[in-house]
Design a protein around this motif. Sequence first.
Motif, PDB file in Angstrom:
ATOM      1  N   UNK A  34      37.673  95.354  46.834  1.00 48.70           N
ATOM      2  CA  UNK A  34      37.635  95.372  48.294  1.00 48.70           C
ATOM      3  C   UNK A  34      36.225  95.617  48.804  1.00 48.70           C
ATOM      4  N   UNK A  35      35.462  96.476  48.110  1.00 47.55           N
ATOM      5  CA  UNK A  35      34.072  96.717  48.503  1.00 47.55           C
ATOM      6  C   UNK A  35      33.249  95.431  48.417  1.00 47.55           C
ATOM      7  N   UNK A  36      33.588  94.582  47.461  1.00 46.19           N
ATOM      8  CA  UNK A  36      32.822  93.354  47.259  1.00 46.19           C
ATOM      9  C   UNK A  36      33.109  92.311  48.327  1.00 46.19           C
ATOM     10  N   UNK A  37      34.301  92.323  48.902  1.00 49.78           N
ATOM     11  CA  UNK A  37      34.655  91.280  49.863  1.00 49.78           C
ATOM     12  C   UNK A  37      34.599  91.745  51.317  1.00 49.78           C
ATOM     13  N   UNK A  38      34.614  93.066  51.554  1.00 53.71           N
ATOM     14  CA  UNK A  38      34.651  93.526  52.942  1.00 53.71           C
ATOM     15  C   UNK A  38      33.368  93.156  53.672  1.00 53.71           C
ATOM     16  N   UNK A  39      33.504  92.918  54.964  1.00 53.70           N
ATOM     17  CA  UNK A  39      32.406  92.497  55.833  1.00 53.70           C
ATOM     18  C   UNK A  39      31.859  91.117  55.473  1.00 53.70           C
ATOM     19  N   UNK A  40      32.606  90.392  54.659  1.00 50.62           N
ATOM     20  CA  UNK A  40      32.217  89.029  54.358  1.00 50.62           C
ATOM     21  C   UNK A  40      32.994  88.043  55.212  1.00 50.62           C
ATOM     22  N   UNK A  41      33.059  86.826  54.743  1.00 52.52           N
ATOM     23  CA  UNK A  41      33.793  85.784  55.450  1.00 52.52           C
ATOM     24  C   UNK A  41      35.289  85.993  55.274  1.00 52.52           C
ATOM     25  N   UNK A  93      26.491  84.814  42.553  1.00 52.15           N
ATOM     26  CA  UNK A  93      27.945  84.763  42.575  1.00 52.15           C
ATOM     27  C   UNK A  93      28.513  85.849  41.671  1.00 52.15           C
ATOM     28  N   UNK A  94      29.516  86.545  42.175  1.00 53.77           N
ATOM     29  CA  UNK A  94      30.322  87.429  41.346  1.00 53.77           C
ATOM     30  C   UNK A  94      31.708  86.799  41.289  1.00 53.77           C
ATOM     31  N   UNK A  95      32.140  86.438  40.106  1.00 49.69           N
ATOM     32  CA  UNK A  95      33.431  85.789  39.919  1.00 49.69           C
ATOM     33  C   UNK A  95      34.360  86.819  39.287  1.00 49.69           C
ATOM     34  N   UNK A  96      35.409  87.161  40.004  1.00 45.70           N
ATOM     35  CA  UNK A  96      36.240  88.315  39.681  1.00 45.70           C
ATOM     36  C   UNK A  96      37.633  87.864  39.291  1.00 45.70           C
ATOM     37  N   UNK A 119      44.754  76.492  44.292  1.00 41.22           N
ATOM     38  CA  UNK A 119      45.242  77.863  44.273  1.00 41.22           C
ATOM     39  C   UNK A 119      44.771  78.692  43.101  1.00 41.22           C
ATOM     40  N   UNK A 120      43.868  78.148  42.273  1.00 36.45           N
ATOM     41  CA  UNK A 120      43.367  78.903  41.130  1.00 36.45           C
ATOM     42  C   UNK A 120      42.348  79.959  41.533  1.00 36.45           C
ATOM     43  N   UNK A 121      41.626  79.713  42.626  1.00 37.62           N
ATOM     44  CA  UNK A 121      40.550  80.624  43.035  1.00 37.62           C
ATOM     45  C   UNK A 121      40.435  80.615  44.549  1.00 37.62           C
ATOM     46  N   UNK A 122      39.795  81.641  45.066  1.00 38.90           N
ATOM     47  CA  UNK A 122      39.399  81.657  46.470  1.00 38.90           C
ATOM     48  C   UNK A 122      37.919  82.013  46.555  1.00 38.90           C
ATOM     49  N   UNK A 123      37.372  81.930  47.749  1.00 34.25           N
ATOM     50  CA  UNK A 123      35.934  82.124  47.942  1.00 34.25           C
ATOM     51  C   UNK A 123      35.682  83.026  49.136  1.00 34.25           C
ATOM     52  N   UNK A 124      34.764  83.963  48.976  1.00 33.26           N
ATOM     53  CA  UNK A 124      34.289  84.803  50.070  1.00 33.26           C
ATOM     54  C   UNK A 124      32.774  84.704  50.110  1.00 33.26           C
ATOM     55  N   UNK A 125      32.222  84.464  51.293  1.00 39.15           N
ATOM     56  CA  UNK A 125      30.774  84.409  51.473  1.00 39.15           C
ATOM     57  C   UNK A 125      30.294  85.729  52.043  1.00 39.15           C
ATOM     58  N   UNK A 126      29.253  86.294  51.430  1.00 38.48           N
ATOM     59  CA  UNK A 126      28.637  87.512  51.956  1.00 38.48           C
ATOM     60  C   UNK A 126      27.159  87.259  52.199  1.00 38.48           C
ATOM     61  N   UNK A 127      26.661  87.823  53.278  1.00 36.68           N
ATOM     62  CA  UNK A 127      25.261  87.621  53.653  1.00 36.68           C
ATOM     63  C   UNK A 127      24.335  88.358  52.696  1.00 36.68           C
ATOM     64  N   UNK A 128      23.266  87.689  52.315  1.00 37.77           N
ATOM     65  CA  UNK A 128      22.146  88.348  51.649  1.00 37.77           C
ATOM     66  C   UNK A 128      20.898  87.754  52.276  1.00 37.77           C
TER      67      UNK A 128
END
Length: 214
Positions: free
Chosen positions: A37-44, A187-190, A86-95
């Motif tokens: 959750x820390x990795x995806x929060x405040x992302x897309x 990319x972090x693939x989890x 449906x195998x994966x999803x994607x979240x974009x986070x700003x850097x």
Amino acid sequence: MAKYYLLVIPVAIGIAAGMFGAGFLADESEPDTFTKQDLVQNGSPYEGNPSAPITIVEFGDYQCTYCMKFHQSSLQVIKDEYIKSGKANLVFRDFALNGPASIQAAEASHCAKDQGRFWEYHDEVYQNWDGENTGWVTRASLDGFAQNVGLDMQQFGSCMDSSKYRQQVQDTYAFGEKIGINATPSFLIISGDKIVKITGNQPIDVFRKTLDDL
């Protein structure tokens, strides 16, 4: 609690149990811990099914050359082969490492998210990409992108004028540094208790092998 270390190779795999160590450390110091959750929060918003077994977290900058190249090449293949199935999803986070214009573009994407148009705006920015710090990212151009994707301009303007998301964008950058992000795209693939880190716009076969292995 297990520690999580990053192997220093172009495509690196680390494993932890339940919680992930935030440092991606190569020494024996005790890292902080963080959750998925820390990795995806405040992302897309999630692109794809939020319950997909694999989550891809992209750390990117809207002015970054290789982010743009990823967006125009490998991303569509990943969407077609993994996200739509449906195998994966994607979240974009700003850097936002390319200065104030990158921060402003990231803020604008979150203002678009307020209206449910994050991905449309995100794509519009990359489709109009014109170099790193060449002056193409301005308030006028960001407003133009908002118009192009059908945003309520009064709401978008109020969001931008208030700098509603500036601190969040800056905090996300600091978080990325804390967990070892130092380049874009990264990319972090989890999947479960496994994380694979990929740095840079690697060939699509690198992403395919990683996703298929997971």
